[in-house]
Design a protein around this motif. Structure first.
Motif, PDB file in Angstrom:
ATOM      1  N   LEU A 174       6.619 -54.508  18.492  1.00 52.13           N
ATOM      2  CA  LEU A 174       7.203 -53.088  18.344  1.00 52.13           C
ATOM      3  C   LEU A 174       7.212 -52.251  19.955  1.00 52.13           C
ATOM      4  O   LEU A 174       8.378 -52.032  20.129  1.00 52.13           O
ATOM      5  CB  LEU A 174       7.244 -52.142  17.790  1.00 52.13           C
ATOM      6  N   PRO A 175       6.227 -52.123  19.998  1.00 55.63           N
ATOM      7  CA  PRO A 175       5.766 -51.562  21.244  1.00 55.63           C
ATOM      8  C   PRO A 175       6.918 -52.610  22.013  1.00 55.63           C
ATOM      9  O   PRO A 175       7.368 -51.787  23.762  1.00 55.63           O
ATOM     10  CB  PRO A 175       4.230 -51.869  21.645  1.00 55.63           C
TER      11      PRO A 175
ATOM     12  N   ALA B 281      14.241 -48.988  18.081  1.00 53.10           N
ATOM     13  CA  ALA B 281      13.503 -50.418  18.202  1.00 53.10           C
ATOM     14  C   ALA B 281      12.741 -50.885  16.673  1.00 53.10           C
ATOM     15  O   ALA B 281      13.386 -51.702  16.256  1.00 53.10           O
ATOM     16  CB  ALA B 281      12.011 -49.616  18.500  1.00 53.10           C
ATOM     17  N   ARG B 282      12.449 -49.529  15.859  1.00 51.77           N
ATOM     18  CA  ARG B 282      12.175 -50.324  14.233  1.00 51.77           C
ATOM     19  C   ARG B 282      13.643 -50.947  13.491  1.00 51.77           C
ATOM     20  O   ARG B 282      12.980 -51.228  13.029  1.00 51.77           O
ATOM     21  CB  ARG B 282      11.375 -48.997  13.412  1.00 51.77           C
TER      22      ARG B 282
ATOM     23  N   GLU C 159      13.813 -47.631  26.168  1.00 54.83           N
ATOM     24  CA  GLU C 159      13.177 -46.560  26.149  1.00 54.83           C
ATOM     25  C   GLU C 159      14.540 -45.657  27.561  1.00 54.83           C
ATOM     26  O   GLU C 159      14.481 -44.771  27.974  1.00 54.83           O
ATOM     27  CB  GLU C 159      11.532 -46.245  27.936  1.00 54.83           C
TER      28      GLU C 159
ATOM     29  N   ASN D  51      10.470 -51.452  22.069  1.00 54.33           N
ATOM     30  CA  ASN D  51      10.652 -49.941  22.419  1.00 54.33           C
ATOM     31  C   ASN D  51      10.467 -49.573  24.383  1.00 54.33           C
ATOM     32  O   ASN D  51      11.727 -48.393  24.808  1.00 54.33           O
ATOM     33  CB  ASN D  51       9.813 -48.832  21.383  1.00 54.33           C
ATOM     34  N   GLU D  52       9.403 -50.566  24.809  1.00 64.30           N
ATOM     35  CA  GLU D  52       9.498 -50.232  25.933  1.00 64.30           C
ATOM     36  C   GLU D  52      11.347 -50.662  26.764  1.00 64.30           C
ATOM     37  O   GLU D  52      11.477 -50.489  27.633  1.00 64.30           O
ATOM     38  CB  GLU D  52       8.394 -50.819  26.545  1.00 64.30           C
TER      39      GLU D  52
ATOM     40  N   GLU E  96      12.812 -45.233  19.849  1.00 63.30           N
ATOM     41  CA  GLU E  96      12.069 -45.757  18.403  1.00 63.30           C
ATOM     42  C   GLU E  96      12.255 -46.818  17.861  1.00 63.30           C
ATOM     43  O   GLU E  96      11.892 -47.159  16.761  1.00 63.30           O
ATOM     44  CB  GLU E  96      10.021 -45.068  18.813  1.00 63.30           C
TER      45      GLU E  96
END
Length: 390
Positions: A263-264, A311-312, A271, A267-268, A308
Motif C-alpha cells: 500500500l505505501p 490506493a486502498r 501521490e 500510495n506514493e 490513499e
C-alpha cells in the motif's frame, strides 16, 4: 418379468467404470447401464482442457482440499499415487505440471478411456448404452431402453449417476426423488467450482473473453492468485473457482489489482495525481495497470476516490456480482447423499446391497485433480465392498 443379474453399475462415468472394474476383478459378472449413447461424456469433456487426473503433493496437504474427512480411508486406499499408477497401467504416461497438477502426456481423455473400456471388455464387463434408469419397480430396477421398459433384479448394485451439473452430459439428478422415497437422506445440491453473474456496464463489452492476469481474489480468508476470465455472463475460470465455495456461502469477494505491491508504494505512485492526463492514462503509467484491470477498477470502484483511498481500493476492490452462475453450469456440486445415509462401505442404509459413489455423495473439493481422484477412489471402494456382499 425381471431379469436377474449378478452385479449392476448404473452410470458409466469414471466412478461407475472404476466400480465395475473392482467388481469384475473380484470375479463378479458385471453389467453397466448408461443412459447416454456412449460412456463417460463428462470425463471426455474435462479432457478437452487437458484431463487433470490428480494432484502430486504430500498426502496430508492433498486431504485438506476436501470439505469433509469421511473420504479419507478411500483416498488412502486409492489416492494420487494410485491414480498415476492406474493411468500408466492403461498405457498412458503422466507428467506433473509446475503446480503439481497431473496430466496424461496425451493431454486428453479419449486414449485413456478407450484403453479402459478395452480392459473392462476383456474382463467380461457388459456395457448397455441408452439404458436410462427409471426408478425402482417392485423388487427390481426399471430402465427405459431402445427396446422398451426393462426391469433388472441385481444381487448388488452400484449407483454412479453423478450430481446435478452438466445435465446434457448425464448428471441430471433425476435419481433424487427415487432415493428420497426409499428413505435416503439427501443434502440439497449447491453449485461448486462455478463462476459468478455480473451485470456489466456497456464499456466492458470489448473485454469479454479476455483473461484477468496479475491479480489476487480475496474472500473468506482465502487469497487466490489464479487467472480468471471476463465473460458476457460474469466472471469464471480457475481463480474464481478456487474461491467460489467461500463466496457462495456468503463471503465478500474483493480483487487485489496489485498483489506484488504494498500500500505505501502504491500510495506514493499515486501521490502526484493525474494532472492533465485522463484517469485511465494516469493509472496505466503510475501503476502499470493494463487496460482490463483499469476497466475493472472503474467498473467496480466508481466514483474513484483520491489519494490513499484510491490506493486502498486497488488492493481491495469490491467485486459486485449477483451470485453464482446456475448450478447446471457448475463444474461440480456440493450436496447429495448424506454421510449418515451410507455405511462406511458406501452402502445405502435404507436400501441394502445398493451402493453409491462419486458426485452422488455429499462432499466438495476444488478443481485441480481432487474431483476426479475422489470419484475414482469412491468407485473402487464401493466396488470392492459390493463384490464381497453375500
Amino acid at each position: 418379468m425381471a431379469e436377474v443379474t449378478d452385479a449392476l453399475v448404473i452410470g458409466a462415468g469414471p466412478a461407475g467404470l472404476m466400480a465395475a472394474e473392482a467388481l469384475a476383478a473380484s470375479g463378479r459378472k458385471v453389467e453397466i447401464c448408461e443412459a447416454k449413447p456412449s460412456p463417460a461424456r463428462k470425463f471426455l469433456m474435462a479432457g478437452k482442457s487437458g484431463l487433470n487426473l490428480t494432484k502430486d503433493e504430500p498426502f496430508a496437504a492433498f486431504l485438506t482440499h476436501y470439505d469433509t474427512d469421511w473420504l479419507r480411508p478411500m483416498l488412502e486406499a486409492f489416492g494420487p499415487d494410485q491414480v498415476m499408477d492406474w493411468a500408466r497401467g492403461l498405457g498412458q504416461e503422466v507428467f506433473s505440471g509446475s503446480t503439481g497438477r497431473v496430466f496424461p502426456k496425451a493431454m486428453k481423455a479419449s486414449p485413456l478411456l478407450r484403453a479402459w473400456l478395452r480392459r473392462l471388455d476383456a474382463a467380461g464387463v457388459k456395457l448397455r448404452t441408452r439404458w436410462r434408469w427409471a426408478g425402482f419397480e417392485d423388487d427390481g430396477l426399471a430402465f427405459e431402453t431402445p427396446d422398451g421398459r426393462q426391469v433388472l433384479r441385481p444381487h448388488v448394485t452400484v449407483l454412479a449417476l453423478g450430481g446435478a451439473s452438466w445435465a446434457r452430459l448425464g448428471s441430471d439428478a433425476a435419481w433424487v426423488p427415487w432415493l428420497t422415497e426409499m428413505g435416503v437422506e439427501i443434502v440439497p445440491f449447491k453449485p461448486a467450482n462455478m463462476g459468478f453473474c455480473v451485470n456489466w456496464s456497456p464499456h466492458m463489452t470489448r473485454f469479454f473473453g479476455q483473461p484477468v492476469k496479475g491479480t489476487a481474489l480475496i474472500g473468506g480468508g482465502q487469497i487466490e492468485r489464479g487467472e480468471f476470465v471476463v465473460s458476457a455472463r460474469g466472471i469464471e475460470g480457475g481463480g474464481v473457482y478456487a474461491i467460489s465455495r467461500a463466496v457462495r456461502d456468503g463471503a465478500s469477494l474483493m480483487l487485489d489489482l496489485l498483489p506484488d505491491r504494498n500500500l505505501p508504494e502504491i500510495n506514493e505512485r499515486l501521490e502526484a495525481g493525474p494532472g492533465k492526463e485522463t484517469v485511465a492514462n494516469w493509472l496505466r503509467k503510475a501503476l502499470r495497470l493494463d487496460p482490463l484491470r483499469i476497466a475493472l477498477l472503474q467498473e467496480w470502484g466508481r466514483p474513484l476516490p483520491k489519494g490513499e483511498a484510491l490506493a486502498r481500493l486497488t488492493k481491495a476492490l469490491p467485486v459486485r456480482h449477483r451470485g453464482p452462475r446456475p448450478m447446471d453450469e457448475a463444474i461440480s456440486v456440493a450436496g447429495g447423499i448424506a454421510r449418515t445415509a451410507v455405511t462406511d462401505k458406501l452402502e445405502l442404509i435404507a436400501i441394502p446391497r445398493v451402493f453409491a459413489v462419486g458426485e452422488m455423495l455429499d462432499w466438495e473439493a476444488p478443481t485441480g485433480g481432487y474431483l476426479l481422484t475422489a470419484c475414482l477412489s469412491t468407485g473402487q471402494w464401493a466396488g470392492r465392498a459390493a463384490a464381497s456382499t453375500e
